[in-house]
Design a protein around this motif. Structure first.
Motif, mmCIF file in Angstrom:
data_model
loop_
_atom_site.group_PDB
_atom_site.id
_atom_site.type_symbol
_atom_site.label_atom_id
_atom_site.label_comp_id
_atom_site.label_asym_id
_atom_site.label_seq_id
_atom_site.Cartn_x
_atom_site.Cartn_y
_atom_site.Cartn_z
ATOM 1 N N ILE A 123 8.287 -27.685 -21.121
ATOM 2 C CA ILE A 123 8.429 -26.236 -20.981
ATOM 3 C C ILE A 123 7.120 -25.575 -20.519
ATOM 4 O O ILE A 123 7.126 -24.445 -20.037
ATOM 5 N N ASN A 124 6.023 -26.284 -20.645
ATOM 6 C CA ASN A 124 4.740 -25.722 -20.204
ATOM 7 C C ASN A 124 4.368 -26.149 -18.788
ATOM 8 O O ASN A 124 3.206 -26.085 -18.405
ATOM 9 N N ARG A 134 3.956 -29.173 -8.757
ATOM 10 C CA ARG A 134 4.046 -28.815 -10.180
ATOM 11 C C ARG A 134 2.851 -27.978 -10.616
ATOM 12 O O ARG A 134 1.737 -28.144 -10.093
ATOM 13 N N PHE A 135 3.096 -27.127 -11.602
ATOM 14 C CA PHE A 135 2.047 -26.258 -12.130
ATOM 15 C C PHE A 135 2.042 -26.360 -13.653
ATOM 16 O O PHE A 135 3.102 -26.292 -14.287
ATOM 17 N N GLN A 136 0.843 -26.511 -14.197
ATOM 18 C CA GLN A 136 0.712 -26.573 -15.660
ATOM 19 C C GLN A 136 0.480 -25.157 -16.193
ATOM 20 O O GLN A 136 -0.263 -24.387 -15.589
ATOM 21 N N ASP A 159 9.934 -26.540 -15.159
ATOM 22 C CA ASP A 159 10.037 -27.969 -14.826
ATOM 23 C C ASP A 159 10.760 -28.694 -15.961
ATOM 24 O O ASP A 159 10.203 -29.559 -16.646
ATOM 25 N N VAL A 160 12.001 -28.275 -16.134
ATOM 26 C CA VAL A 160 12.837 -28.764 -17.228
ATOM 27 C C VAL A 160 14.158 -29.210 -16.612
ATOM 28 O O VAL A 160 14.620 -28.600 -15.653
ATOM 29 N N LEU A 167 17.955 -36.652 -14.517
ATOM 30 C CA LEU A 167 16.759 -36.906 -15.336
ATOM 31 C C LEU A 167 15.667 -37.511 -14.451
ATOM 32 O O LEU A 167 15.978 -38.123 -13.439
ATOM 33 N N PRO A 168 14.393 -37.360 -14.858
ATOM 34 C CA PRO A 168 13.330 -38.044 -14.094
ATOM 35 C C PRO A 168 13.559 -39.550 -14.155
ATOM 36 O O PRO A 168 13.610 -40.129 -15.243
ATOM 37 N N MET A 169 13.740 -40.151 -12.989
ATOM 38 C CA MET A 169 14.222 -41.532 -12.937
ATOM 39 C C MET A 169 13.253 -42.529 -13.571
ATOM 40 O O MET A 169 13.662 -43.434 -14.291
ATOM 41 N N ASP A 170 11.931 -42.337 -13.316
ATOM 42 C CA ASP A 170 10.969 -43.315 -13.849
ATOM 43 C C ASP A 170 10.983 -43.325 -15.379
ATOM 44 O O ASP A 170 11.020 -44.380 -16.011
#
Ligand code: OAD
Length: 240
Positions: A123-124, A134-136, A159-160, A167-170
């Motif tokens: 969530i962050n 992507r951004f933190q 980024d959820v 789902l993220p495959m890795d």
């Protein structure tokens, strides 16, 4: 909720342990669950699975952000609880230990877990809807920032993993492999309704692992488990 001597022995002799956590493990930190106690989360009259959906990102990203900014605001005041700390300690106890979570709250990392397979994102973090940069974000970034990507100027989104998304495959493939290989699998604080995450427990069981559920309520996984510990994660996990 005492742990039976037999389960303690199995735990102490286990070589490869895998844990799948869900929203319930963060409940004692003050993070609201989605389901449980006969209720489901609602945001502005909308069921959470409607607002947390791929369709909503396309049709009303502002609403999606409002819901996620609200949740990040709640998280700002939440700390890891004894359940998160217990699992952070387990990583040093076993030759092979895997922590898989459906949670996006980052509390496992904050408790000291070094490697966490986050199946539903974080969530962050946000990501560009166009180029996927992507951004933190910090806990203080409520409302979120940036609004748009600094590379291509498209809007960013949480980024959820939302309903209707992959789902993220890795992370998933690694979780699947570890579920297949482990000899002890814990299902902690999840309603076990959302697939493919819930399916990891089934993979483990079919591959010969002993399955242990920790949850104050019955779930669809309960009948499938070898041991059921009816209690709160923060009270049960530190007993091992
Ligand atoms: P749910 O909210 O569906 O389920 C929470 C579970 O935690 C319930 O079974 C409760 O009985 C249990 N619970 C409550 N308090 C507990 C405690 N103190 N200790 C242990 N268990 C407790 O959460 P998930 O199963 O994680 O997806 O939900 C799965 C996914 O559905 C989430 O990751 C989320 C949601 O849509 C995304 O955000 C993509």
């Amino acid at each position: 909720m005492p742990i039976s001597p037999r389960l303690k022995e199995i735990f102490q002799n286990a070589k490869s342990v895998c844990v799948l956590t869900g929203a319930g493990i963060s409940a004692e930190s003050g993070v609201p669950t989605f389901r449980g106690g006969g209720n489901a989360a609602v945001w502005k009259g909308m069921p959470f699975d409607q607002i947390s959906s791929a369709r909503m990102v396309r049709e009303n990203l502002n609403e999606v952000w409002e819901w996620f900014d609200y949740r990040r605001g709640v998280l700002k005041d939440c700390e890891p609880n004894p359940a998160h700390f217990a699992l952070a300690e387990w990583q040093n106890r076993f030759a092979d230990f895997t922590l898989v979570t459906q949670n996006v709250d980052g509390l496992h990392h904050r408790a000291g877990s070094r490697e966490v397979l986050e199946l539903h994102g974080n969530i962050n973090r946000s990501s560009c809807t166009n180029c996927e940069k992507r951004f933190q974000m910090n806990a203080e970034d409520v409302p979120h920032k940036p609004e748009v990507c600094d590379r291509c100027e498209a809007r960013v989104r949480p980024d959820v993993v939302l309903f209707g998304e992959m789902l993220p495959m890795d992370a998933f493939l690694k979780a699947e492999q570890k579920s297949r290989e482990c000899d002890l699998f814990f299902v902690v604080g999840t309603s076990a309704l959302v697939y493919p995450a819930a399916g990891l427990a089934e993979i483990a069981k079919f591959s010969g692992a002993r399955l242990v559920e920790i949850n104050p309520e019955e779930t669809p996984m309960t009948g499938f488990c070898d041991e059921v510990l009816r209690g709160k994660a923060g009270e049960v996990l530190p007993l091992f």
